[in-house]
Design a protein around this motif. Structure first.
Motif, PDB file in Angstrom:
ATOM      1  N   ARG A   1       0.929 -59.696 -26.511  1.00 61.02           N
ATOM      2  CA  ARG A   1       1.904 -59.694 -27.531  1.00 61.02           C
ATOM      3  C   ARG A   1       1.649 -58.604 -28.713  1.00 61.02           C
ATOM      4  NH1 ARG A   1       0.328 -64.178 -29.170  1.00 61.02           N
ATOM      5  NH2 ARG A   1      -1.061 -63.659 -30.920  1.00 61.02           N
ATOM      6  N   ALA A   2       0.356 -58.406 -28.804  1.00 59.53           N
ATOM      7  CA  ALA A   2       0.198 -57.550 -30.131  1.00 59.53           C
ATOM      8  C   ALA A   2       0.083 -56.081 -29.569  1.00 59.53           C
ATOM      9  CB  ALA A   2      -1.095 -57.986 -30.938  1.00 59.53           C
ATOM     10  N   ALA A   3       0.112 -55.806 -28.298  1.00 53.76           N
ATOM     11  CA  ALA A   3      -0.156 -54.282 -27.893  1.00 53.76           C
ATOM     12  C   ALA A   3       0.821 -53.370 -28.650  1.00 53.76           C
ATOM     13  CB  ALA A   3      -0.291 -54.363 -26.410  1.00 53.76           C
ATOM     14  N   ARG A   4       2.245 -53.631 -28.503  1.00 47.28           N
ATOM     15  CA  ARG A   4       3.060 -52.840 -29.301  1.00 47.28           C
ATOM     16  C   ARG A   4       2.812 -52.383 -30.640  1.00 47.28           C
ATOM     17  NH1 ARG A   4       8.684 -52.450 -27.943  1.00 47.28           N
ATOM     18  NH2 ARG A   4       8.481 -54.337 -26.861  1.00 47.28           N
ATOM     19  N   SER A   5       2.086 -53.271 -31.590  1.00 48.55           N
ATOM     20  CA  SER A   5       2.189 -52.893 -32.917  1.00 48.55           C
ATOM     21  C   SER A   5       0.513 -52.704 -33.112  1.00 48.55           C
ATOM     22  CB  SER A   5       2.680 -53.975 -33.767  1.00 48.55           C
ATOM     23  OG  SER A   5       1.928 -55.004 -33.567  1.00 48.55           O
TER      24      SER A   5
ATOM     25  N   GLU B   1      -0.977 -50.984 -36.706  1.00 47.98           N
ATOM     26  CA  GLU B   1      -2.027 -51.667 -37.676  1.00 47.98           C
ATOM     27  C   GLU B   1      -3.029 -51.217 -37.885  1.00 47.98           C
ATOM     28  OE1 GLU B   1      -1.884 -55.805 -35.822  1.00 47.98           O
ATOM     29  OE2 GLU B   1       0.247 -56.198 -36.200  1.00 47.98           O
ATOM     30  N   LEU B   2      -3.828 -50.842 -36.748  1.00 46.14           N
ATOM     31  CA  LEU B   2      -5.030 -50.240 -36.926  1.00 46.14           C
ATOM     32  C   LEU B   2      -4.890 -49.073 -37.940  1.00 46.14           C
ATOM     33  CD1 LEU B   2      -6.591 -50.507 -33.462  1.00 46.14           C
ATOM     34  CD2 LEU B   2      -7.274 -51.493 -35.343  1.00 46.14           C
ATOM     35  N   ARG B   3      -3.924 -48.322 -37.760  1.00 51.51           N
ATOM     36  CA  ARG B   3      -3.920 -46.827 -38.663  1.00 51.51           C
ATOM     37  C   ARG B   3      -3.554 -47.235 -40.036  1.00 51.51           C
ATOM     38  NH1 ARG B   3      -1.010 -44.618 -33.970  1.00 51.51           N
ATOM     39  NH2 ARG B   3       0.791 -45.028 -34.860  1.00 51.51           N
ATOM     40  N   GLY B   4      -2.739 -48.434 -40.219  1.00 45.47           N
ATOM     41  CA  GLY B   4      -2.464 -48.701 -41.492  1.00 45.47           C
ATOM     42  C   GLY B   4      -3.601 -49.282 -42.080  1.00 45.47           C
ATOM     43  N   LYS B   5      -4.544 -50.023 -41.478  1.00 45.94           N
ATOM     44  CA  LYS B   5      -5.772 -50.644 -42.171  1.00 45.94           C
ATOM     45  C   LYS B   5      -6.801 -49.559 -42.323  1.00 45.94           C
ATOM     46  CE  LYS B   5      -5.277 -55.199 -39.896  1.00 45.94           C
ATOM     47  NZ  LYS B   5      -5.804 -55.972 -38.873  1.00 45.94           N
TER      48      LYS B   5
ATOM     49  N   PRO C   1       8.405 -62.938 -15.720  1.00 48.90           N
ATOM     50  CA  PRO C   1       8.738 -61.575 -15.992  1.00 48.90           C
ATOM     51  C   PRO C   1       9.355 -61.219 -17.285  1.00 48.90           C
ATOM     52  CG  PRO C   1       9.651 -62.425 -13.832  1.00 48.90           C
ATOM     53  CD  PRO C   1       8.948 -63.582 -14.700  1.00 48.90           C
ATOM     54  N   GLY C   2       9.863 -62.159 -17.893  1.00 48.76           N
ATOM     55  CA  GLY C   2      10.531 -62.076 -19.216  1.00 48.76           C
ATOM     56  C   GLY C   2       9.473 -61.759 -20.416  1.00 48.76           C
ATOM     57  N   ARG C   3       8.349 -62.850 -20.229  1.00 49.46           N
ATOM     58  CA  ARG C   3       7.060 -62.740 -21.120  1.00 49.46           C
ATOM     59  C   ARG C   3       6.276 -61.407 -21.037  1.00 49.46           C
ATOM     60  NH1 ARG C   3       5.395 -67.392 -23.507  1.00 49.46           N
ATOM     61  NH2 ARG C   3       6.859 -69.308 -23.214  1.00 49.46           N
ATOM     62  N   ARG C   4       5.970 -61.135 -19.661  1.00 42.35           N
ATOM     63  CA  ARG C   4       5.473 -59.797 -19.415  1.00 42.35           C
ATOM     64  C   ARG C   4       6.055 -58.575 -19.856  1.00 42.35           C
ATOM     65  NH1 ARG C   4       5.023 -60.442 -14.417  1.00 42.35           N
ATOM     66  NH2 ARG C   4       6.621 -58.682 -13.730  1.00 42.35           N
ATOM     67  N   ALA C   5       7.197 -58.558 -19.991  1.00 47.57           N
ATOM     68  CA  ALA C   5       8.087 -57.321 -20.198  1.00 47.57           C
ATOM     69  C   ALA C   5       8.101 -57.099 -21.796  1.00 47.57           C
ATOM     70  CB  ALA C   5       9.410 -57.367 -19.832  1.00 47.57           C
ATOM     71  N   SER C   6       7.683 -58.320 -22.596  1.00 48.91           N
ATOM     72  CA  SER C   6       7.967 -58.208 -23.978  1.00 48.91           C
ATOM     73  C   SER C   6       6.583 -57.508 -24.628  1.00 48.91           C
ATOM     74  CB  SER C   6       8.048 -59.708 -24.609  1.00 48.91           C
ATOM     75  OG  SER C   6       6.958 -60.352 -24.109  1.00 48.91           O
ATOM     76  N   GLY C   7       5.678 -57.376 -23.937  1.00 46.30           N
ATOM     77  CA  GLY C   7       4.493 -56.747 -24.447  1.00 46.30           C
ATOM     78  C   GLY C   7       3.977 -55.508 -23.774  1.00 46.30           C
ATOM     79  N   THR C   8       3.510 -54.406 -24.693  1.00 45.85           N
ATOM     80  CA  THR C   8       3.249 -53.124 -23.978  1.00 45.85           C
ATOM     81  C   THR C   8       1.824 -52.854 -24.370  1.00 45.85           C
ATOM     82  OG1 THR C   8       4.264 -52.137 -25.918  1.00 45.85           O
ATOM     83  CG2 THR C   8       5.849 -52.302 -23.868  1.00 45.85           C
ATOM     84  N   THR C   9       1.423 -51.894 -23.977  1.00 42.91           N
ATOM     85  CA  THR C   9      -0.076 -51.290 -24.087  1.00 42.91           C
ATOM     86  C   THR C   9       0.052 -49.910 -24.331  1.00 42.91           C
ATOM     87  OG1 THR C   9      -0.987 -53.100 -23.397  1.00 42.91           O
ATOM     88  CG2 THR C   9      -2.317 -51.482 -23.526  1.00 42.91           C
TER      89      THR C   9
END
Length: 297
Positions: free
Chosen positions: A101-105, A109-113, A272-280
Motif C-alpha cells: 500500500r505504501a510503496a508508491r509514496s 515520504e522518506l525524502r520529506g522526513k 488483481p485489483g489490490r495488487r495493481a494498486s501498489g507499486t515499488t
C-alpha cells in the motif's frame, strides 16, 4: 519438530525480503543526500543504521535468552513461543500489506522526513535513519525466532538468514548503482505470497505450542499421519516441507489454523485489483534517486 528444509527456505526468504526493504530505505536516504550534495551527513545515516542493526540483534538474543534461560518451566516456554509465533504472524502480515500500500509514496515520504531532519541537525538525521531501519530489523528478529523455535538444528537457519540479508544488500547496491533493473513490484508480490505460506507455517507451529501448553485442546487428535509415505529426511520430503510446509503428521487444529490463515490472506493479497494498486521502486540511482516503479504485467 520443524523440518530443516522449511527452516532453511523460510529463514533465507525472511532475510531476503526484510533485508531488501531495509536496503531500499537506506538507498533512498543515501541517494537523496548525494543528490543534495549533503555527503557530510552520510556518517549520521550509517550510524543510525548501525544502531538499528545492533538493537535488532540484541532483541533476537533477548528472545532466545528469555526462552532458554528465564523460562525454566516447559509449559511457560511453550506459551512464550506460542505468543511470539502469533505476534510474528501479525507483524509479517501487516508488513506485507503495508509495503504494497505504501510503496508508491515511500520514497517521497522518506525524502520529506530527511529534509526535516537535516534542518534540525545531525542527531535528528541519525534518529531518522535509525527509525526507518529498526522496524525491519525487529521484525526480522521476531520472525526468525518464531521460525526456528524449538527446532533441533545446527546453525544452518542462521546462515540462511545471513545469506538472505547479504543477497538483499548485493541486490540493493546493484540497484543503487543502476547496474541492474528488477521489477520489484513482481518481486515483492512473489516473496509476499511465499512469506504468507511461511507465516501460515509459523501460525501452525504456534497453534501446536498452545496445545502443548494446555491452552488449546486436541493435542492427541491427529488429522493425518503419512510418516510411512513421506519421509522428511528425503529430498522430496524436504522440498514439500520447505515450499509448502507439508509435514508427515499434524493435529486437526494445526491443519485448521494453517488453512484458516493461508487461504483468505493469500486471496486478499493476490486479488488483481489490490495488487495493481501498489507499486515499488524498480531501481535506485545515485544521481537520479529512486526511479518510477514498474508494474507487474
Amino acid at each position: 519438530m520443524t523440518n530443516p528444509g522449511f527452516l532453511m527456505f523460510a529463514t533465507y526468504l525472511i532475510g531476503l525480503r526484510e533485508g531488501l526493504e531495509a536496503t531500499l530505505v537506506v538507498s533512498i536516504l543515501v541517494a537523496f543526500l548525494v543528490k543534495s550534495d549533503r555527503r557530510d551527513r552520510l556518517p549520521q545515516v550509517w550510524g543510525g543504521v548501525a544502531a538499528a542493526v545492533a538493537l535488532s540483534v540484541f532483541f533476537g538474543w533477548l528472545l532466545e535468552y528469555t526462552s532458554t534461560t528465564l523460562l525454566a518451566d516447559s509449559a511457560d516456554r511453550e506459551l512464550f513461543e506460542a505468543v511470539t509465533s502469533v505476534a510474528a504472524v501479525a507483524f509479517v502480515t501487516a508488513m506485507i500489506f503495508w509495503m504494497r500500500r505504501a510503496a508508491r509514496s515511500l520514497s517521497g515520504e522518506l525524502r520529506g522526513k530527511l529534509t526535516e531532519a537535516l534542518a534540525v541537525g545531525s542527531l535528528a538525521v541519525a534518529l531518522m535513519a535509525f527509525l526507518a531501519v529498526v522496524r525491519e530489523g525487529l521484525e526480522t528478529a521476531l520472525i526468525f525466532y518464531s521460525a526456528v523455535q524449538g527446532a533441533d538444528v545446527d546453525g544452518g537457519p542462521l546462515y540462511a538468514l545471513i545469506g538472505g540479508v547479504v543477497t538483499s544488500v548485493a541486490i540493493g547496491y546493484l540497484l543503487y548503482a543502476s547496474a541492474v533493473r528488477i521489477n520489484l513490484t513482481r518481486f515483492f508480490t512473489w516473496t509476499g505470497a511465499l512469506l504468507i505460506l511461511v507465516a501460515a507455517g509459523i501460525f501452525k507451529y504456534g497453534t501446536h505450542d498452545f496445545q502443548e501448553a494446555g491452552v488449546l485442546p486436541g493435542i492427541k487428535r491427529v488429522a493425518y499421519d503419512i510418516s510411512g509415505v513421506l519421509d522428511p529426511s528425503t529430498w522430496y520430503g524436504t522440498l514439500l516441507s520447505g515450499m509448502f510446509n507439508i509435514t508427515a503428521s499434524s493435529t486437526v487444529l494445526e491443519v485448521v489454523a494453517w488453512v484458516a490463515y493461508a487461504v483468505p490472506v493469500l486471496i486478499l493479497f493476490l486479488l488483481p485489483g489490490r495488487r495493481a494498486s501498489g507499486t515499488t521502486p524498480a531501481t535506485v540511482g545515485a544521481t537520479t534517486g529512486p526511479a518510477t516503479a514498474t508494474r507487474s504485467a
